[in-house]
Motif scaffolding. Structure first.
Motif, PDB file in Angstrom:
ATOM      1  N   HIS A   1      96.159  60.482  24.631  1.00  0.00           N
ATOM      2  CA  HIS A   1      97.294  60.820  23.757  1.00  0.00           C
ATOM      3  C   HIS A   1      97.785  59.604  22.946  1.00  0.00           C
ATOM      4  O   HIS A   1      98.139  59.736  21.768  1.00  0.00           O
TER       5      HIS A   1
ATOM      6  N   HIS B   1      98.120  58.968  18.932  1.00  0.00           N
ATOM      7  CA  HIS B   1      99.265  58.490  18.130  1.00  0.00           C
ATOM      8  C   HIS B   1      98.815  57.410  17.146  1.00  0.00           C
ATOM      9  O   HIS B   1      99.211  57.414  15.981  1.00  0.00           O
TER      10      HIS B   1
ATOM     11  N   SER C   1     107.175  55.964  21.820  1.00  0.00           N
ATOM     12  CA  SER C   1     107.383  57.399  22.011  1.00  0.00           C
ATOM     13  C   SER C   1     108.422  57.611  23.100  1.00  0.00           C
ATOM     14  O   SER C   1     109.119  56.673  23.501  1.00  0.00           O
TER      15      SER C   1
ATOM     16  N   ASP D   1     104.737  64.376  18.365  1.00  0.00           N
ATOM     17  CA  ASP D   1     103.519  64.970  18.923  1.00  0.00           C
ATOM     18  C   ASP D   1     102.933  66.074  18.046  1.00  0.00           C
ATOM     19  O   ASP D   1     103.644  66.956  17.586  1.00  0.00           O
TER      20      ASP D   1
HETATM   21 ZN    ZN Z   1     103.493  61.518  22.062  1.00  0.00          ZN
END
Ligand code: ZN
Ligand code: KG4
Length: 336
Positions: A111, A115, A136, A300
């Motif tokens: 993840h 980003h 984040s 996200d």
């Molecule tokens: Zn995230």
């Protein structure tokens, strides 16, 4: 290559189709914010159940928006971590089912790398290497990004993430969830110098945001009268400024120490308007080129996962049907 990507690591159910790692044919994000805001934060158990409900409609919408069906997809990318394990498993199981039924190649994506890769969907894109600040809700990390799958850790938070500091402050002041968005808006009419909040660990590339949160808590406790609505903008503008100052200063220092004229700022907190303008200003002053994705690509989404997926698939990476989710997965441990 057209990659279908699925992202369910936290409280957003997302699917996207991206062509050649560059052109977003569709990107659908179904947010659970309304459900979790009642509790002042994400409730993992509820998040998983909501993903189960939304995932198929979200994928169908993404395919529909791209005017494609599953047969015309060349590969599937799915977030396998880090994140909430129950949430991740929903996306992963659906991705594996599609890959299995349609005999499509499958890759699991980190993840955080997603980003960072969001920067390649922006109008202006950097070339590797660059310094990347990932900010984040769960992470605040500075990397030297040398290539896809090749990240060197330069600094990280020792306690709360910057997004968490925004969310906790908003909760404390009863402003709602997610806090970053509300504080960003309210701070626009406030004076960032009205109050002084701590800017700790000046000499390190590591971060600490628990002190600024405690300072706000102490400020609210020490007051004799309750905080009035009209005071909120000054309080949150000053609080935001302390967080922004530290993020900008340390990232720019990391760039200077590594002789790096390029910096990318990514992750949900990179949607913050003050952070964006301060980074651009400082970049100009220090002759460092700053890259920040548009706000929708900071929070996200699955399009960013597709970019990494495209890269991995193009290099021949294939994950098996035993692919599993991982709740913790530091970027610097990626295997090349
Ligand atoms: Zn995230
Ligand atoms: O990257 P993200 O969407 O999800 C995670 O991977 O955590 O980041 C969510 C975080 C939340 O803490 C939220 O408050 C923060 O990003 N955020 C913002 C803004 N928009 C989202 N923080 C400051 N200003 C914003 N405009």
């Amino acid at each position: 290559m057209k990659v279908l990507a699925i992202e369910t690591s936290c409280d957003e159910t997302a699917a996207a189709v991206v062509r050649d790692g560059r052109e977003v044919l569709s990107s659908v994000v179904s947010s659970q914010v309304d459900i979790h805001s009642k509790y002042g934060g994400v409730v993992p158990e509820i998040a998983s159940r909501k993903h189960v409900e939304s995932i198929i409609p979200v994928i169908l919408q993404a395919l529909d928006n791209a005017r494609l069906d599953l047969d015309s997809i060349d590969g599937i990318a799915v977030t396998r971590g880090p994140g909430l394990i129950g949430s991740l498993l929903v996306g992963l199981s659906v991705a594996k089912s599609i890959a299995f039924a349609k005999k499509k190649p499958l890759v699991g994506v980190n993840h955080l790398e997603g980003h960072v890769a969001a920067i390649f969907l922006s109008d202006r894109t950097p070339v590797f290497p660059f310094v990347a600040l990932v900010v984040s809700g769960g992470h605040t990390i500075v990397y030297l990004a040398r290539d896809f799958q090749d990240f060197v850790l330069l600094g990280q938070t020792r306690d709360d993430a910057a997004g968490e500091a925004f969310d906790k402050a908003a909760k404390l002041l009863n402003l709602g969830y997610p806090g970053g968005v509300v504080i960003d808006r309210l701070a626009k009419s406030g004076n960032p110098e009205a109050l002084t909040f701590p800017r700790p660990m000046r000499d390190s590339l590591d971060f600490s945001f628990s002190g600024v949160k405690t300072a706000l808590l102490n400020y609210t406790r020490k007051r004799e009268k309750p905080i009035e609505e009209g005071e909120i903008p000054d309080i949150v503008a000053s609080y935001q400024e302390a967080i922004v100052d530290v993020l900008v200063e340390k990232t720019m220092r990391a760039a200077a120490l590594n002789d790096m004229p390029r910096v990318a700022v990514v992750g949900g907190v990179a949607a913050n308007s003050r952070l964006r303008s301060r980074f651009m200003e400082e970049g100009q002053k220090r002759a460092i080129e700053v890259f920040i994705p548009p706000p929708v690509l900071c929070t996200d989404n699955a399009a960013m996962i597709a970019v990494v997926g495209e890269h991995l698939l193009a290099r021949g990476r294939r994950d098996g049907h035993d692919l599993n989710a991982v709740s913790r997965w530091p970027l610097e441990t990626l295997l090349k």
